[in-house]
Design an enzyme around this catalytic site. Structure first.
Site, mmCIF file in Angstrom:
data_model
loop_
_atom_site.group_PDB
_atom_site.id
_atom_site.type_symbol
_atom_site.label_atom_id
_atom_site.label_comp_id
_atom_site.label_asym_id
_atom_site.label_seq_id
_atom_site.Cartn_x
_atom_site.Cartn_y
_atom_site.Cartn_z
ATOM 1 N N GLU A 63 0.577 -1.768 0.011
ATOM 2 C CA GLU A 63 -0.033 0.306 -0.151
ATOM 3 C C GLU A 63 1.108 1.470 0.359
ATOM 4 O O GLU A 63 0.957 2.278 0.641
ATOM 5 C CB GLU A 63 -0.772 -0.431 1.278
ATOM 6 C CG GLU A 63 -1.804 -1.359 0.982
ATOM 7 C CD GLU A 63 -3.363 -0.682 2.087
ATOM 8 O OE1 GLU A 63 -2.705 -0.827 3.164
ATOM 9 O OE2 GLU A 63 -4.169 -1.170 2.242
ATOM 10 N N ASP B 199 -7.985 -8.742 4.010
ATOM 11 C CA ASP B 199 -8.021 -8.040 4.725
ATOM 12 C C ASP B 199 -9.119 -7.855 5.720
ATOM 13 O O ASP B 199 -10.409 -6.910 5.536
ATOM 14 C CB ASP B 199 -8.042 -6.620 4.060
ATOM 15 C CG ASP B 199 -7.332 -5.679 4.963
ATOM 16 O OD1 ASP B 199 -6.739 -6.002 6.606
ATOM 17 O OD2 ASP B 199 -7.306 -4.587 4.557
ATOM 18 N N GLU C 129 -12.367 -2.539 12.321
ATOM 19 C CA GLU C 129 -12.491 -1.919 10.917
ATOM 20 C C GLU C 129 -13.587 -2.406 10.062
ATOM 21 O O GLU C 129 -14.415 -1.462 9.865
ATOM 22 C CB GLU C 129 -11.197 -2.133 10.290
ATOM 23 C CG GLU C 129 -11.319 -1.344 9.666
ATOM 24 C CD GLU C 129 -9.504 -0.972 8.348
ATOM 25 O OE1 GLU C 129 -9.282 -1.529 8.422
ATOM 26 O OE2 GLU C 129 -10.163 -1.020 7.033
HETATM 27 O O1 GCW Z 1 -7.000 -3.344 6.539
HETATM 28 C C1 GCW Z 1 -6.145 -2.324 5.643
HETATM 29 C C2 GCW Z 1 -6.578 -0.908 6.169
HETATM 30 C C3 GCW Z 1 -5.527 0.259 6.413
HETATM 31 C C4 GCW Z 1 -4.049 -0.648 7.158
HETATM 32 C C5 GCW Z 1 -3.822 -2.303 5.704
HETATM 33 C C6 GCW Z 1 -2.585 -2.819 6.918
HETATM 34 C C7 GCW Z 1 -2.491 0.227 8.552
HETATM 35 O O2 GCW Z 1 -7.555 -0.253 5.802
HETATM 36 O O3 GCW Z 1 -5.337 0.942 6.951
HETATM 37 O O4 GCW Z 1 -2.544 0.040 7.414
HETATM 38 O O5 GCW Z 1 -4.867 -2.844 5.803
HETATM 39 O O6 GCW Z 1 -2.616 -4.124 7.592
HETATM 40 O O7 GCW Z 1 -0.855 -2.206 6.755
#
Ligand code: GCW
Length: 671
Positions: A278, A357, A385
């Site tokens: 990311e 995720d 989340e």
């Molecule tokens: O789930 C995603 C989240 C991000 C997060 C990423 C991760 C810290 O939306 O906010 O970043 O995973 O786990 O690195």
């Protein structure tokens, strides 16, 4: 209860001179008067006088030399079965003595909290014979806190550590936090976001004082401090213009920097790293592997006994939705599997529970067990989340039990994830649990009062993944709300069913991502359907789901060991709860339940909303029985949850009704 145990409790001898022993005494002093009668007096004896003795093994043996009574029990104390952090609590009838012992003061601290739990649950101390060793060496929590005080994916206020790029004024809160974590057995804490920005990168440099202060507090409760490190730190903090892991300058820089940290914090834990993920920097930029990157940093930590925790959340986040070959679910396995055997001994790969995720329902990541020569850590998300953001009730222990009990078949039948990450399958010691924590500076720590149960349960599971969800939940309810039967029954139901209720009104049959982009709360059926993140449901007028079979799809199903691969490969064998994760099927496809997919979507969404109303009903009945502030806190959130559930139901049902053209069998209101 008091009559039976009060005399015993009024005569406690605590041995030990370390900071941990001081914490132990402090905890007993604070806790016991609260649980026992108001006029109750607690006597700490500096020498052994009988009743309750709290002392580490070496001290017990010393005392035995001068005490017939203690020497008479020695043969019945299982010192040999105690691991470094374990404890034993045992009542000896003949001597009328309760012994709490351990191999270390750290073990004693956990034992004291265990004893307090027993007292809080009003269990009979005269029956105690409890030997407990943690199953996992690493029992970690990860903070996604930024130095400006914000928390990525935080739903309970601001950071308890930072404000305006400084430490907060109220360090007492940090101490209370450490106490709370020790009470559930946590022994490692990373204190900043894995997305390490400019200010946070400085924590290993000119802002190290902040880390020293936090580490000093955590240490008193047996918690080791870790930092999330920016892979490209040398580029920000020195004049070196590369982060190539094979570059000698870079390697030397990390060695020197790490040595500096250990000069200040000799028991520093190590680094957590999110690289090539990311938008974060990583070794791919230099054509190097993740083994090269991780080993370079691990080498710097090695002489100091530090650990390097490297995350496997590495995937292409610039995907094109038109591309059906690339599958984000495959990414962790594809990126890491072949590196098995290349990582140093102090490297731990931290792997999210699911391949996508932290969705409401996902299969278990196939990488677990697939790298026998590599240390693996399970990563869970306590912060909610994608599971209601601490507005909606979603108790996650049942979900995590599914993860830890999942049979990977890595070494034939009965190789569950929990036996991979506890190190027992491949005889490893640098393994365990990590999770993104759900706390902030809200007075009750977690926003939703009942979300505390997720944190509690995480700690208990990390200590012993064999505990049942019911046992953990009953424990939490009793120690939080007391002994009332109605409270117990209502809360047990509310907590234990809340995950499946949440699943019902949000995400059917293993489909995910129908959420609002960015913040991820609330429904948006196509919110992620045409974006770059690799997160698609592929619904059209005929059907829904992602074909991840080997025969006709992305091949993801083939990443599992044979037994699981065969199960997921075909529509017939794939369990309904994950059907749409693995297959694209027509809306008219008949599930094992006998329903069609479309009817299941309707039914589960109507059922989900009805169940939220039931949650409200359960809670309302408890109004007179729980603290009014807590009552209001939960009541308010249940109302928000109902609004959210109604919105999900109507948007999802309407969307799929229109796109499929198929009516609800029961003719309910679909807009
Ligand atoms: O789930 C995603 C989240 C991000 C997060 C990423 C991760 C810290 O939306 O906010 O970043 O995973 O786990 O690195």
């Amino acid at each position: 209860y008091l009559n039976k145990n009060e005399e015993l409790l009024s005569n406690i001898s605590v041995y030990g001179k370390t900071n941990l022993s001081a914490s132990i005494k402090e905890e007993l002093k604070r806790a016991l008067p609260k649980f026992l009668a108001a006029d109750f007096k607690l006597n700490f004896k500096d020498r052994y006088q009988n009743k309750i003795l709290i002392a580490a093994e070496t001290e017990v043996k010393e005392i035995a030399a001068g005490s017939k009574e203690i020497s008479s029990i020695l043969n019945n104390v299982e010192f040999g079965e105690l691991d470094e952090e374990g404890y034993l609590i045992k009542y000896f009838k003949e001597q009328d003595l309760l012994l709490l012992t351990a191999a270390s003061d750290q073990g004693l601290l956990y034992g004291v909290f265990a004893l307090l739990r027993e007292i809080q649950q009003e269990n009979d101390l005269l029956e105690l014979d409890l030997l407990s060793n943690p199953k996992n060496n690493l029992r970690m929590l990860n903070h996604w806190d930024n130095l400006d005080g914000s928390i990525e994916r935080g739903y309970a206020g601001k950071s308890i550590f930072y404000k305006d790029n400084q430490l907060v004024n109220d360090l007492k809160r940090i101490r209370d936090y450490a106490r709370m974590l020790a009470s559930i057995g946590i022994n490692a804490l990373s204190i900043n976001n894995v997305n390490v920005s400019y200010q946070e990168t400085r924590l290993i440099d000119d802002k190290i004082e902040m880390v020293i202060t936090i580490a000093d507090i955590l240490r008193d409760y047996g918690i080791t401090t870790y930092l999330s490190a920016n892979y490209a730190s040398p580029m920000q903090l020195s004049s070196i213009d590369t982060a190539d892991p094979l570059d000698e300058k870079v390697r030397l820089w990390w060695k020197e920097k790490t040595a500096e940290i250990y000069d200040e914090i000799p028991d520093f834990g190590g680094f957590v790293v999110k690289a090539d993920s990311e938008g974060r920097p990583g070794p791919f930029t230099y054509g190097r592997s993740h083994a090269d990157g991780a080993n370079m940093m691990a080498e710097a930590l090695e002489p100091h006994g530090g650990l390097l925790i490297w995350r496997c959340f590495v995937y292409n986040c610039q995907q094109d939705w038109r591309d059906k070959e690339t599958d984000r679910a495959r990414a962790a396995y594809d990126n890491f599997k072949d590196l098995d055997g290349q990582f140093k001994e102090n490297v731990l790969l931290q792997i999210k529970n699911g391949p996508m995720d932290f969705q409401v329902r996902e299969p278990i990541t196939p990488l677990f067990g697939a790298m026998p020569e590599t240390n693996q850590v399970l990563e869970l998300q306590v912060t909610q989340e994608y599971t209601g953001q601490q507005k909606d009730l979603c108790y996650l222990i049942p979900q995590w039990k599914k993860v830890t009990d999942f049979d990977t078949y890595a070494e034939g039948e009965n190789t569950p994830v929990k036996r991979i990450v506890d190190g027992s399958t491949y005889n490893q010691k640098n393994t365990g649990f990590a999770a993104v924590v759900n706390v902030g500076n809200d007075q009750n720590w977690t926003g939703h009062h009942l979300a505390q149960a997720n944190l509690y349960g995480y700690g208990r599971l990390a200590w012993n993944p064999d505990l049942s969800a019911v046992k953990i939940t009953e424990e939490w309810i009793k120690i939080t709300f007391g002994q009332d039967q109605e409270v117990m029954e209502s809360l047990l139901r509310m907590l234990l069913y809340s995950w499946s209720i949440y699943e019902d009104y949000t995400s059917p049959l293993g489909i995910g991502w129908m959420v609002n982009p960015g913040h991820h709360y609330g429904v948006n059926v196509n919110g992620y359907e045409y974006s770059r993140w690799g997160t698609y449901h592929r619904a059209d007028h005929e059907g829904i789901g992602v074909d991840r079979s080997v025969a006709t799809g992305t091949g993801y199903a083939g990443q599992y060991f044979k037994e699981n691969a065969e199960k997921y490969e075909t529509i017939e064998n794939c369990p309904d709860e994950l059907l749409l994760f693995f297959h694209h099927v027509p809306y008219t496809h008949e599930l094992d339940s006998g329903k069609t997919v479309i009817q299941h979507i309707y039914d589960s969404h109507f059922r989900g909303v009805a169940a939220v109303k039931e949650l409200q009903g359960h809670w309302e009945k408890l109004e007179e029985k729980v603290d009014s502030e807590i009552f209001e806190n939960v009541n308010k959130r249940l109302k928000m949850q109902l609004d959210n559930a109604v919105e999900w139901r109507d948007q999802v049902n309407t969307y799929f009704h229109r796109i499929s053209g198929i009516d609800d069998k029961f003719d309910r209101k679909i807009y």
